[in-house]
Enzyme design. Sequence first.
Site, mmCIF file in Angstrom:
data_model
loop_
_atom_site.group_PDB
_atom_site.id
_atom_site.type_symbol
_atom_site.label_atom_id
_atom_site.label_comp_id
_atom_site.label_asym_id
_atom_site.label_seq_id
_atom_site.Cartn_x
_atom_site.Cartn_y
_atom_site.Cartn_z
ATOM 1 N N GLU A 38 0.821 -1.212 0.000
ATOM 2 C CA GLU A 38 0.000 0.000 0.000
ATOM 3 C C GLU A 38 0.856 1.264 0.000
ATOM 4 O O GLU A 38 0.481 2.276 -0.603
ATOM 5 C CB GLU A 38 -0.968 0.001 1.185
ATOM 6 C CG GLU A 38 -1.909 -1.196 1.254
ATOM 7 C CD GLU A 38 -2.769 -1.398 0.006
ATOM 8 O OE1 GLU A 38 -2.850 -0.477 -0.838
ATOM 9 O OE2 GLU A 38 -3.352 -2.483 -0.134
ATOM 10 N N TYR A 74 -2.301 -7.124 -11.308
ATOM 11 C CA TYR A 74 -1.327 -7.172 -10.220
ATOM 12 C C TYR A 74 -0.091 -7.983 -10.637
ATOM 13 O O TYR A 74 0.969 -7.416 -10.885
ATOM 14 C CB TYR A 74 -1.947 -7.807 -8.973
ATOM 15 C CG TYR A 74 -2.976 -6.943 -8.282
ATOM 16 C CD1 TYR A 74 -2.633 -6.203 -7.156
ATOM 17 C CD2 TYR A 74 -4.292 -6.892 -8.720
ATOM 18 C CE1 TYR A 74 -3.575 -5.416 -6.495
ATOM 19 C CE2 TYR A 74 -5.234 -6.116 -8.077
ATOM 20 C CZ TYR A 74 -4.875 -5.377 -6.967
ATOM 21 O OH TYR A 74 -5.800 -4.593 -6.328
#
Length: 553
Positions: free
Chosen positions: A341, A415
């Site tokens: 993150e 991803y």
Amino acid sequence: MNWMKSILLVGALTISFVARAQLFPHGETFTRQDTLRGTITPERAWWDLEHYTLEVKVEPEKQYLSGSNTMTYKVTGKPDRMQIDLQAPMKLTKAVQNGEELPIEHDGSAHFITLNQAQEQGKSYDITFFFSGKPVVAQRPPWDGGLTWQKDSNGLPFIANANQGIGSSVWWPNKDHPSDEPDHGVVLKVEVPENLMDVSNGRLIDTKHNRKANTKTYTWEVKNPINNYGININIGDYVHFSETYQGEKGALDMDYYVLRENLEKAKEQFKDARRMMEAFEHWFGPYPFYEDGYKLVEVPYLGMEHQSSVTYGNAYGNGYLGRDLSGTGWGLKFDFIIIHESGHEWFANNITNKDVADMWVHEGFTAYSENLFLDYFYGKEAASDYVLGTRMAINNDRPVIGTYGVNYEGSGDMYYKGANLLHTIRQLINDDEKWREILRGLNREFYHETVTTKQVEDYISDKAEMNLDPVFDQYLRDIRIPVFSYTIKDGTLAYRWENVIKSFDMPVKVWIDGKEVWLEPTTQWQSKKLDIASPTLIVDRNFYVAKMNVMGE
């Protein structure tokens, strides 16, 4: 996927603005509301966001929000009505400019405001939107999005928003399209019960006690541009600790806010934040928001890349909730949420996609950042083991690039297929310092900007000094994995690419009886005379390709 056909279809939908659903190439069905959300409509096109002042009162027991958003914008084109987005059950109750209430036409989540005042090109104006209601409650945050209303172990409210996919308009009114960020940031004024604290983006500049109401108002200021979905409120019985990191641009404030009961665990686990900053400044360049500082904030869901207010809910353990997503063991060397993150501060928050169809720019680069974190601290082989291990999560179900103009992302493969694409490009460049400079250069070239995937692709190709268009097209716009097809007979190697687009001509490194050899296959058979009649051929594992010996040997 016929990519150009998809774009043309989106364009046709945009122009027609038909209310009925339309079918797209991979079976997706989109409606007028999707188009209103995902397109730069005429009502969005004529003005540029400059600043938000968002004021919101949070009432935990009622799960209710109310407040206002004063928006500053600059007129850049021919004025039309203004489109503002706010999703039901939240209600846009009023729009005011210069003390005059303006007419609003409601169309689902889009709201069209007729401006009575003359709007002169080049000048800036303010308009205030008033809103209230019970926002969508997130059932499985951060994936489904909305507000989370929970309580900590002491029975105190523990509240946060996470709305990347569903959109920030799920709880406050704004221009909910990623292409336009407020150039001069945002001020957030969040009123909460007296016994709680709000932590939001940027720096805390004021705390006001409202004694009659038994509440407090926390005022946070963000000086940099910020994407809408990155704006957050986090409310709980927080305690705070901090440190100063001496980074590439000087002293960086790193602040941590956690539930009171988790303070000691956080002081140990959050050491990964400092390691993250060291590794990512090395690979990507200076942290992009020194003016706003860096925060890591505990929340009642897994985590999200809220700009300068990264949220954390990984249970104070390494891996992804204790699991290694690569299956190699290397994923347990770091706290996945802190690393992943926070990596988004460079790719998602500094460099932001103009259309969510290009979300791979956020997620592919950030998934790849996990690999680079390992590279920095544990070495190149460990990093390769990890990123190659994540291939087991790739489905190759639909293209990584989504459908433009309708707020539709591509495959979840963005991803780790994205990460393996970037890892493969690193092999093609074959110069780690050059590759590092490309990653740092992206963050300089597109500093605080919104981009298209083409801009990113062209930049990498230009700096790599090679045409990578076929490589990007194969991995981002096609679902097939290239197959290196070959045969060896009487000391001659014959080889080509199969299962690929027609223009695919990616070089590849192979090992022939332990000797490194670079080949330049195309979709046509080529041959190479070898020194050994029947050698062993191994394709370098770092290339995301398959291998097939057509002779079956």
